[in-house]
Write an enzyme that holds these catalytic residues in place. Structure first.
Site, short mmCIF file in Angstrom:
data_model
loop_
_atom_site.label_atom_id
_atom_site.label_comp_id
_atom_site.label_asym_id
_atom_site.label_seq_id
_atom_site.Cartn_x
_atom_site.Cartn_y
_atom_site.Cartn_z
N LEU A 11 0.84 -1.29 -0.08
CA LEU A 11 -0.05 0.03 -0.21
C LEU A 11 0.74 1.19 0.10
O LEU A 11 0.48 2.08 0.73
CB LEU A 11 -0.78 -0.07 1.12
N MET A 14 1.15 3.85 -5.21
CA MET A 14 0.55 3.06 -6.32
C MET A 14 -0.58 2.40 -5.82
O MET A 14 -1.75 2.17 -6.20
CB MET A 14 1.57 2.62 -7.39
N ASN A 33 -0.78 -4.78 3.94
CA ASN A 33 0.29 -4.30 4.06
C ASN A 33 1.51 -4.94 5.10
O ASN A 33 0.85 -4.98 6.25
CB ASN A 33 0.69 -2.69 4.13
N ARG A 34 2.88 -5.02 4.67
CA ARG A 34 3.83 -5.41 5.69
C ARG A 34 3.48 -4.70 6.95
O ARG A 34 3.78 -5.16 7.93
CB ARG A 34 4.91 -5.81 4.92
N SER A 129 0.41 2.15 -16.01
CA SER A 129 0.86 3.52 -16.48
C SER A 129 0.24 4.65 -16.09
O SER A 129 -1.14 4.63 -16.32
CB SER A 129 1.36 3.64 -18.10
N GLY A 130 0.65 5.82 -15.78
CA GLY A 130 0.03 6.86 -15.25
C GLY A 130 0.56 7.64 -14.03
O GLY A 130 -0.15 8.55 -13.56
N LYS A 183 4.45 -2.74 -21.51
CA LYS A 183 4.73 -1.51 -20.30
C LYS A 183 6.37 -0.92 -20.68
O LYS A 183 6.36 0.06 -20.46
CB LYS A 183 4.18 -1.82 -19.05
N HIS A 186 6.51 1.15 -23.83
CA HIS A 186 5.98 2.27 -23.19
C HIS A 186 6.90 3.06 -22.64
O HIS A 186 7.30 4.25 -22.97
CB HIS A 186 4.71 2.19 -22.25
N ASN A 187 7.71 2.72 -21.58
CA ASN A 187 8.60 3.43 -20.69
C ASN A 187 9.76 3.76 -21.55
O ASN A 187 10.44 4.77 -21.49
CB ASN A 187 8.90 2.44 -19.54
N GLU A 190 8.72 6.69 -23.63
CA GLU A 190 8.63 7.72 -22.73
C GLU A 190 10.13 8.19 -22.50
O GLU A 190 10.29 9.55 -22.49
CB GLU A 190 8.35 7.22 -21.47
N LYS A 261 15.46 4.19 -13.70
CA LYS A 261 15.07 3.07 -12.80
C LYS A 261 15.44 1.73 -13.64
O LYS A 261 15.13 0.67 -12.99
CB LYS A 261 13.80 3.10 -12.24
N ARG A 447 33.84 -7.80 -43.91
CA ARG A 447 33.69 -8.99 -42.97
C ARG A 447 34.35 -10.14 -43.87
O ARG A 447 34.78 -11.09 -43.27
CB ARG A 447 32.15 -9.15 -42.76
N HIS A 453 33.44 -14.17 -43.90
CA HIS A 453 31.89 -14.22 -43.59
C HIS A 453 30.83 -14.43 -44.78
O HIS A 453 29.68 -14.63 -44.39
CB HIS A 453 31.79 -13.12 -42.72
#
Length: 481
Positions: A11, A14, A33-34, A129-130, A183, A186-187, A190, A261, A447, A453
């Site tokens: 909790l 988010m 919640n813990r 997201s938001g 997601k 998306h980031n 962003e 992050k 190459r 190659h």
């Protein structure tokens, strides 16, 4: 007695806001919640918003849920998520559902889904997201997992999601990690979008000597047209904000080190594995890394560059207009690259992600929501889907109109020493796609020279090798081997 429709454990901001959003929409929500204090604060502070059923321990928490029991886990990604999922799973029965609504790596989600499926449980990776406001007022929700689990989750998630033109910004995108993958991309977009906005601001400030307040007005004006988006809107707000302690523009008082992050880095790492050139996202990630190189930046300040008094030769209003059109063109490229990554990942991981659906649920709630996503959605809804978004008629017209301004902006930035890796890489990607021939032919020749190659020819099929150290004759690769 089972009472709650869904449970939320974890909790922090988010998790708390998602629980409140669910309660506001008429669902009874078990909360845990813990740290018990957060549970108490939620229930006492927001009891008027709906029905919350607080629990002290996980046994009581899971026991208060109506079957099929559905638990939304909102804890820190990584080992804490594994720990909570493991503890919750021990208390659940076949057919129950565990949802991870955090920023998990999609491969972790695939691993967890496979393990819990063996126990008869449904595991769902839901990208949300938001930010904290979206979580409370309506986020964009990208759901991955079994179709059966979405039968239970869908009505709840669609109810709490952002709504655009009467449509919820929520969809089931595929099995296991599909939701968290989308997601992640998306980031990544962003990251690229913010980098492009920052570069536009930097060029206008350095090139015109404009103040943050003046540029706030520019971005505010841009938000009325094709660039209308959440990020352009808040850019105007940030640039117009005045620091209370000093009276200086807020942006001038913020240290110029952009943190991250990890989701942008994950996006680039995955694109490398898939062989998808998401150059704009990569440049945005590297730009953040460069901003954090304090010692190197300090040592490099004495290096030569353009004279400080140099300014663009075009009138001020022309530079602003050029940057506007170049920014829109570069944004189109950034989004196109992200959607190409989704297209490449879909068959690789056994998904069937509809890109028009993704564009539709990104129109509201999420950080990259923007007006032009409506056109993007339409482009991916056509049959056949264009090989690249840049070839879609609507976007091709915008790119055609941006040609001269785009090139002037990149040239102007280089001439006065303003780094614009986002704009430059977007233009290079565009030029790379449109070229009839690329210098990759020379690379293949090199190459073949040093590593045998082999190479393909333009005039006939097969692969070939030149005996560079011998008679320098070309032979079919099979014969050469």
């Amino acid at each position: 007695m089972n009472q709650a429709d869904i449970g939320v454990t974890g909790l922090s901001t988010m998790g708390r806001n998602l629980a409140r959003n669910l309660a506001r929409h008429g669902y009874s929500v078990a909360v845990h919640n813990r740290t018990e204090r957060r549970t108490t604060e939620l229930v006492t502070g927001f009891a008027s918003e709906g029905t919350f059923l607080p629990s002290v321990g996980l046994t009581e928490f899971v026991g208060s849920l109506r079957p099929p029991r559905t638990v939304l886990v909102m804890v820190k990604a990584g080992s804490p998520t594994d720990s909570v999922i493991g503890d919750v799973a021990k208390l659940m029965e076949p057919g129950d559902i565990i949802v991870d609504g955090g920023n998990a790596h999609f491969m972790d989600t695939r691993r967890r889904e496979a393990a819990l499926r063996e126990q008869g449980l449904h595991f769902v990776g839901a990208g949300v997201s938001g930010g904290e406001v979206g979580a409370l007022e309506g986020p964009s929700i990208m759901v991955g997992g079994s179709a059966e689990s979405y039968t239970t989750l869908g009505p709840m998630f669609r109810a709490i999601a952002a709504q655009v033109d009467g449509e919820p910004c929520c969809a089931h995108l595929g099995t296991d990690g599909a939701g968290h993958f989308v997601k992640m991309v998306h980031n990544g977009i962003e990251y690229s979008d913010m980098q492009l906005i920052a570069e536009a601001y930097d060029l206008m400030r350095q090139g015109l000597g404009a103040t943050p307040a003046e540029l706030a007005a520019v971005f505010r004006d841009w938000n009325q047209g094709e660039l209308q988006s959440y990020l352009i809107e808040i850019t105007a707000n940030v640039l117009g904000h005045v620091d209370a302690a000093t009276g200086a523009p807020f942006v001038d008082m913020v240290a110029d080190r952009a943190e991250q992050k990890g989701t942008g880095r994950w996006t680039v790492q995955n694109a490398l594995e898939l062989g998808v050139p998401i150059t704009g996202i990569a440049e945005a990630v590297f730009a953040r890394s460069l901003s954090a190189l304090s010692d190197q930046r300090a040592a490099a300040r004495a290096l030569p560059g353009p004279r400080p008094h140099m300014r663009p030769t075009q009138p001020e209003h022309d530079l602003v207009a050029d940057v506007r059109r170049a920014l829109y063109a570069s944004k189109i490229v950034a989004y196109a690259q992200g959607f190409e990554q989704i297209a490449a990942a879909s068959p690789e991981y056994g998904w069937d992600i509809d890109r028009s659906v993704v564009a539709g649920i990104w129109r509201g709630g999420c950080i990259i929501r923007a007006r032009f996503l409506t056109d993007l959605r339409a482009a991916y809804a056509t049959a056949p889907v264009p090989p690249t978004l840049l070839a879609d008629a609507a976007f091709a017209d915008a790119l055609t109109g941006a040609q001269e301004p785009w090139r002037r902006v990149v040239a102007t930035a280089a001439s006065i020493g303003v780094p614009m890796p986002g704009f430059s890489s977007a233009l290079a990607y565009y030029d790379g796609l449109r070229r009839d021939r690329l210098p990759a032919a020379l690379i293949q020749g090199l190459r073949d020279y040093f590593g045998a190659h082999t190479y393909a020819r333009t005039d006939r099929g097969g692969t070939f090798h030149v005996d560079w150290s011998g008679d320098q004759k070309e032979r079919p690769a099979e014969a050469a081997g």
